[in-house]
Scaffold this motif. Structure first.
Motif, PDB file in Angstrom:
ATOM      1  N   UNK A 144      54.550  39.094  42.838  1.00 27.47           N
ATOM      2  CA  UNK A 144      54.368  37.888  42.584  1.00 27.47           C
ATOM      3  C   UNK A 144      53.138  37.160  42.501  1.00 27.47           C
ATOM      4  N   UNK A 145      52.282  37.887  43.277  1.00 29.32           N
ATOM      5  CA  UNK A 145      50.800  37.258  43.833  1.00 29.32           C
ATOM      6  C   UNK A 145      50.098  37.665  42.544  1.00 29.32           C
ATOM      7  N   UNK A 146      50.221  38.978  42.684  1.00 29.49           N
ATOM      8  CA  UNK A 146      49.328  39.892  41.352  1.00 29.49           C
ATOM      9  C   UNK A 146      49.608  38.770  39.984  1.00 29.49           C
ATOM     10  N   UNK A 147      50.820  39.068  40.138  1.00 32.92           N
ATOM     11  CA  UNK A 147      51.040  38.155  38.564  1.00 32.92           C
ATOM     12  C   UNK A 147      50.583  36.763  38.821  1.00 32.92           C
ATOM     13  N   UNK A 148      50.564  36.018  39.561  1.00 33.47           N
ATOM     14  CA  UNK A 148      50.247  34.813  39.642  1.00 33.47           C
ATOM     15  C   UNK A 148      48.825  34.717  39.800  1.00 33.47           C
ATOM     16  N   UNK A 149      48.372  35.719  40.039  1.00 30.69           N
ATOM     17  CA  UNK A 149      46.245  35.747  39.982  1.00 30.69           C
ATOM     18  C   UNK A 149      45.775  36.099  38.894  1.00 30.69           C
ATOM     19  N   UNK A 150      46.723  37.473  38.145  1.00 29.27           N
ATOM     20  CA  UNK A 150      46.829  37.743  36.093  1.00 29.27           C
ATOM     21  C   UNK A 150      46.662  35.914  35.355  1.00 29.27           C
ATOM     22  N   UNK A 151      47.955  35.062  35.921  1.00 32.24           N
ATOM     23  CA  UNK A 151      48.150  33.964  35.077  1.00 32.24           C
ATOM     24  C   UNK A 151      46.846  33.221  35.271  1.00 32.24           C
ATOM     25  N   UNK A 152      45.884  33.012  36.392  1.00 34.00           N
ATOM     26  CA  UNK A 152      45.279  32.424  37.046  1.00 34.00           C
ATOM     27  C   UNK A 152      44.055  32.672  36.745  1.00 34.00           C
ATOM     28  N   UNK A 153      42.977  34.081  36.765  1.00 36.81           N
ATOM     29  CA  UNK A 153      42.054  35.248  36.484  1.00 36.81           C
ATOM     30  C   UNK A 153      42.041  35.595  34.969  1.00 36.81           C
ATOM     31  N   UNK A 154      43.217  35.971  34.579  1.00 38.78           N
ATOM     32  CA  UNK A 154      43.399  36.730  33.003  1.00 38.78           C
ATOM     33  C   UNK A 154      43.285  38.223  33.397  1.00 38.78           C
ATOM     34  N   UNK A 155      44.080  38.560  32.321  1.00 40.49           N
ATOM     35  CA  UNK A 155      44.866  39.839  32.192  1.00 40.49           C
ATOM     36  C   UNK A 155      43.918  40.513  31.365  1.00 40.49           C
ATOM     37  N   UNK A 156      43.271  42.065  31.156  1.00 39.88           N
ATOM     38  CA  UNK A 156      42.667  43.116  30.547  1.00 39.88           C
ATOM     39  C   UNK A 156      43.343  44.259  30.678  1.00 39.88           C
ATOM     40  N   UNK A 157      41.978  44.646  29.259  1.00 42.68           N
ATOM     41  CA  UNK A 157      42.829  46.154  29.925  1.00 42.68           C
ATOM     42  C   UNK A 157      41.469  46.817  29.510  1.00 42.68           C
ATOM     43  N   UNK A 158      41.473  48.521  30.097  1.00 38.75           N
ATOM     44  CA  UNK A 158      40.185  49.033  29.528  1.00 38.75           C
ATOM     45  C   UNK A 158      39.747  48.958  31.351  1.00 38.75           C
ATOM     46  N   UNK A 159      40.109  48.277  31.928  1.00 41.99           N
ATOM     47  CA  UNK A 159      39.348  48.086  33.223  1.00 41.99           C
ATOM     48  C   UNK A 159      39.724  47.621  34.567  1.00 41.99           C
ATOM     49  N   UNK A 160      39.900  47.633  35.122  1.00 40.72           N
ATOM     50  CA  UNK A 160      40.029  47.063  36.541  1.00 40.72           C
ATOM     51  C   UNK A 160      39.971  45.209  36.917  1.00 40.72           C
ATOM     52  N   UNK A 161      38.859  45.548  36.247  1.00 41.13           N
ATOM     53  CA  UNK A 161      38.466  43.894  36.635  1.00 41.13           C
ATOM     54  C   UNK A 161      37.360  43.511  34.875  1.00 41.13           C
ATOM     55  N   UNK A 162      37.147  42.741  34.556  1.00 36.40           N
ATOM     56  CA  UNK A 162      36.188  42.576  33.459  1.00 36.40           C
ATOM     57  C   UNK A 162      34.990  41.316  34.312  1.00 36.40           C
ATOM     58  N   UNK A 163      34.128  40.777  33.231  1.00 30.54           N
ATOM     59  CA  UNK A 163      33.094  40.329  34.420  1.00 30.54           C
ATOM     60  C   UNK A 163      33.745  38.976  34.387  1.00 30.54           C
ATOM     61  N   UNK A 164      34.452  38.020  33.021  1.00 29.18           N
ATOM     62  CA  UNK A 164      34.984  37.227  33.632  1.00 29.18           C
ATOM     63  C   UNK A 164      35.933  37.198  34.601  1.00 29.18           C
ATOM     64  N   UNK A 165      36.151  37.338  35.056  1.00 26.50           N
ATOM     65  CA  UNK A 165      37.577  37.969  36.756  1.00 26.50           C
ATOM     66  C   UNK A 165      39.014  37.985  36.631  1.00 26.50           C
ATOM     67  N   UNK A 166      39.059  38.930  34.753  1.00 22.89           N
ATOM     68  CA  UNK A 166      40.465  38.981  33.946  1.00 22.89           C
ATOM     69  C   UNK A 166      40.141  40.456  34.833  1.00 22.89           C
ATOM     70  N   UNK A 167      41.659  40.515  35.149  1.00 23.43           N
ATOM     71  CA  UNK A 167      42.326  41.664  35.989  1.00 23.43           C
ATOM     72  C   UNK A 167      43.294  42.696  35.436  1.00 23.43           C
ATOM     73  N   UNK A 168      43.614  44.284  35.138  1.00 17.38           N
ATOM     74  CA  UNK A 168      44.949  45.062  34.937  1.00 17.38           C
ATOM     75  C   UNK A 168      45.759  44.625  35.241  1.00 17.38           C
ATOM     76  N   UNK A 169      46.811  44.744  35.568  1.00 16.82           N
ATOM     77  CA  UNK A 169      48.197  45.451  36.415  1.00 16.82           C
ATOM     78  C   UNK A 169      47.581  45.734  37.667  1.00 16.82           C
ATOM     79  N   UNK A 170      46.956  47.342  38.199  1.00 18.53           N
ATOM     80  CA  UNK A 170      46.650  48.038  39.019  1.00 18.53           C
ATOM     81  C   UNK A 170      45.168  46.928  39.546  1.00 18.53           C
TER      82      UNK A 170
END
Length: 175
Positions: free
Chosen positions: A85-111
């Motif tokens: 649930x915390x991971x989902x909330x983090x994706x909602x607030x920081x953003x989601x991305x594909x292709x990397x664990x974390x993007x420069x803007x703070x967006x993250x993938x599921x993992x």
């Protein structure tokens, strides 16, 4: 001097048009409209007969608000469900991305979201990934891993939905 003959247009007998009652005029207009609508319906069917409609999953259409709500959701009681649930909330607030664990803007993938929310607890992280993979495989039997599943999407709607389902699954399991 030559004589000029002017011919006048022949006069037609004048007749008064038939006077129709209001009901007769409405019936005539209704009949004309029915014919026009029937022709339009046939034309529509002919023009759209080749279109194939794929089934739509409403969960993919109903999206989260663009601005995340600042109200925290009720945390799940079990540690794995709370992690997801915390991971989902983090994706909602920081953003989601594909292709990397974390993007420069703070967006993250599921993992990446699960990893950061596990805060170094590798056992909790592994259990969270395992439950997430179980939830993914329930809907997508061809998924090989969480990163491969994450990277197949153009936006984060489905991955975030799967995190929500995994949190509910972990809570139901008491994990």
């Amino acid at each position: 001097m030559p004589t000029t003959h002017t011919q006048s247009a022949p006069t037609l007998p004048t007749t008064t048009p038939a006077v129709l009652s209001l009901e007769s005029r409405l019936a005539a207009v209704e009949a004309a409209m029915t014919v026009a609508l029937d022709e339009a319906a046939v034309a529509y069917e002919v023009r759209t007969a080749h279109i194939q409609i794929d089934p739509v999953d409403l969960a993919d259409i109903l999206t989260v608000p663009l601005t995340p709500t600042l109200q925290p959701t009720t945390p799940h009681g079990s540690p794995v469900a709370a992690l997801l649930q915390r991971a989902r909330q983090r994706l909602l607030t920081d953003g989601w991305c594909a292709g990397s664990q974390i993007r420069e803007d703070g967006a993250r993938c599921l993992y990446g979201a699960i990893r950061v929310e596990a805060a170094g607890d590798r056992s909790l992280e592994a259990r969270g990934l395992e439950v997430l993979m179980d939830a993914i495989r329930a809907d997508f039997t061809d998924a090989d891993s969480v990163p491969v599943f994450n990277d197949r999407w153009a936006d984060g709607r489905v991955p975030m939905r799967m995190l929500g389902q995994a949190a509910a699954l972990a809570d139901n399991r008491g994990q």
